[in-house]
Every structure is written in structure tokens, then in C-alpha cells.
Scaffold this motif. Structure first.
Motif: not given
Length: 346
Positions: A86, A89-90, A157, A170, A253, A281, A283, A298, A300-301
Motif C-alpha cells: 500500500f 503505491e501511495i 491514511g 479513505n 488489509n 486496499d 494493492t 482505496q 492509493r495513487e
């Protein structure tokens, strides 16, 4: 080994701005302007200065430049856990937005340790970065608020009620509701939840799970855990060892869901034939062909990008009022959920 002598190098063997000016045949002031990208310097002069700098191996003194401009064009990013997909990716969204606006990123991690996370935050303050983004922080909110008195901070987050910190989150309560309603619609009644402990968003996911179970007249079953694969495996193994085992598990998660998946198979049960499984998540792990995990997405990016843009707005405008963004998650149904086995009675 000493560098080769060059007549333009300074006395300590390291080229200076004066050396560049001498080699390019211009003033030191013009070199300074060119290094800052000023439009007051002609194209030909800029080209001559850059060629001289390259020939000498000169790099601008960023510390000196920052003292003059009061801006480092650098953002510190603290990721909760580098093992959890996660967070990288964020970070992708944060990096893209930073690049678009001419900022550099310095990245550190708390490694799931409060003290290490606090040290990372103090380090960025000492380095005088322009601002800090904390993704899923574990430290007390008071620590973050105190730091925000001296440096702009955005948190992604994890909800915070601080008036000094911007947040991007989120809607985890709603996300958990989506997961449980999906399982109930399939016919499940014995649904366990692997908690995320102190992980960002965990209290909201737990609350959404509990509220939905209560509203539907079902008994909540919260299993202690963390946002790790090992924790998910341990919690699932405990739940499945009971006489009346759950027919479905909602993991805090995706990483803990992967651990649960391993435990379910380890005791000879099938997913979703015997036990349905939902993560959180969405992912890249969840979408792997041999996993195909039903999960809550959610974005992420997008969260990372919005966190960076919100932080830059505070930095560049001097805004003092906090901004709190909440993004809406969605359910992604894959192959780890189905109706419960008839023999289980729901």
C-alpha cells in the motif's frame, strides 16, 4: 586519490561559483542567476555557464541557495511500512505530483516502530525540508501536531483532528460496511474481522464492521491483529481452530488477508468453498492471478497525489486553516468470496 589539478578549481580541489564565472568569462552574479534558472540570463550566457560548470564538475551549493531563497524544493516522505505494498503505491502518487511541481522527495520509513518514525520526522525538520507527508503514521497525534508548529505536514491514511495538519483519507468506515454487506448478501452470518491494531484507518474499519454486524443482528467477532502477513496468518489460524469457525473473514488489509489465505489452506480448507475472504486496499497483490482477492479499493495513487497537492498549497500560499479530504472507496469482487457451504448453516 586526489582529483587532477585544473587551473579553474578552488584551493581545496572543489570547484566554486567563482571558478565557473572565471571559466565562462562572466560575473559571479550572472552564474548565480543562471543556476537559479533566472530569465534575466540570455540563452548564450546560460549555455556558456553550464558548459563551464560541467567541465569543472561544479554542483551548486544547495544549502547556500536554500538560505537565500528560504525554500529547499524538497519534501520529506515517511512511510509506515516498506513491506506493505500500500505504501509504495501511495508514494507513486506523491512522487508524480512532486515531479510535476519541481520538488524532490526524501523518503524514510518508521518500520512499524514509533521511535523510528519520530526520529524520521525530527530528521526531516533538521534537514529543513519544505514540508513532510506522513503515510499511515503510528506516533501519537500530539507528536505530529507539535512538529506541525515548525513545518507544514500532511497526513495520508490516518484521520487526525489537529487544526495544524492537513489530511487525506479513505472513508474506512464505509469501506468496511461495503465488505460486510457483500458477505451478508452472499448468505454469511459468522463473519470474523482481523483487526489492524494501531495501523492507520484500523479503528474506522473495525467500527464499520462492528456497526454493520450489530445493525444486521449478527455477533461481531474481532480478532486481534496488525497490518502484517504474519498477524493475518496467526489470527486466521486461531479463528479456524474453534468449534464454530467463521464462514467468512474480513481482514484489515490485503497483507493480513494474504496471511489468512495461507492459514486457511494450511488447515486443509478451501477459499471460497469453505471460507470466504475479503481484504482491504486493493494493492497489486490482490489482483495476482493465483490470489484474485476480493477487497476494498482505496485509490492509493490518487490519495498520494492529493496529499502532495494539499501540502504544496499550504507551503506556497501560507494557508493556516487545515484541509481534510475524505475519498470514497469501492468494492472489488474477485474469486475469494462466494456463498457459505450449506453444512455450515451460514
Amino acid at each position: 586519490m586526489q582529483p587532477p589539478h585544473d587551473e579553474g578549481w578552488g584551493s581545496m580541489g572543489k570547484p566554486t561559483m567563482d571558478d565557473v564565472a572565471k571559466r565562462a568569462g562572466v560575473s559571479r552574479a550572472l552564474v548565480s542567476l543562471a543556476m537559479r534558472g533566472s530569465d534575466k540570463v540570455s540563452g548564450s550566457s546560460t549555455e556558456a555557464i553550464m558548459k563551464a560548470a560541467d567541465a569543472l564538475g561544479y554542483r551548486p551549493n544547495l544549502i547556500a541557495r536554500n538560505l537565500a531563497s528560504k525554500r529547499t524544493m524538497t519534501i520529506g516522505l515517511i512511510l509506515n511500512d516498506l513491506h506493505n505494498p500500500f505504501f509504495p503505491e501511495i508514494a507513486d502518487g506523491i512522487y508524480a505530483a512532486a515531479q510535476d511541481h519541481g520538488y524532490r522527495l526524501l523518503i524514510n520509513s518508521g518500520f512499524l516502530d514509533d521511535h523510528a518514525e519520530r526520529q524520521a520526522l525530527e530528521m526531516f525538520i533538521d534537514y529543513q525540508v519544505d514540508g513532510v507527508i506522513m503515510a499511515g503514521p503510528r506516533v501519537r497525534s500530539s507528536v505530529i501536531s507539535d512538529a506541525a508548529k515548525s513545518i507544514p505536514i500532511a497526513v495520508a491514511g490516518r484521520p487526525l483532528r489537529s487544526r495544524l495538519v492537513d489530511t487525506v483519507n479513505n472513508n474506512d468506515h464505509y469501506g468496511a460496511t461495503l465488505a460486510i454487506e457483500h458477505l451478508i448478501k452472499l448468505g454469511h452470518r459468522r463473519i470474523s474481522h482481523i483487526d489492524g491494531g494501531r495501523g492507520g484507518g484500523s479503528p474506522q474499519r473495525r467500527a464499520g464492521y462492528t456497526a454493520t454486524m450489530n445493525r444486521r443482528g449478527l455477533e461481531p467477532d474481532v480478532l486481534p491483529g496488525r497490518f502484517t502477513e504474519a498477524s493475518g496468518a496467526s489470527a486466521a489460524h486461531h479463528a479456524l481452530s474453534r468449534r464454530r469457525r467463521p464462514t467468512a473473514i474480513f481482514a484489515g488489509n490485503d497483507l493480513s488477508a494474504i496471511g489468512a489465505l495461507d492459514s486457511i489452506g494450511g488447515v486443509g480448507l478451501d477459499v471460497p468453498g469453505d471460507v470466504s475472504l475479503v481484504g482491504y486496499d486493493n494493492t497489486w497483490l490482490a489482483a495476482l492471478r493465483h490470489i484474485q482477492l476480493t477487497t476494498i479499493d482505496q485509490h492509493r495513487e490518487a490519495m498520494g497525489e492529493l496529499a502532495m497537492l494539499t501540502l504544496l498549497d499550504r507551503i506556497e500560499t501560507g494557508r493556516n486553516e487545515p484541509v481534510h479530504h475524505v475519498m470514497t472507496p469501492s468494492l472489488v469482487v474477485r474469486s475469494t468470496t462466494s456463498a457459505p457451504p450449506r453444512r455450515a448453516g451460514g
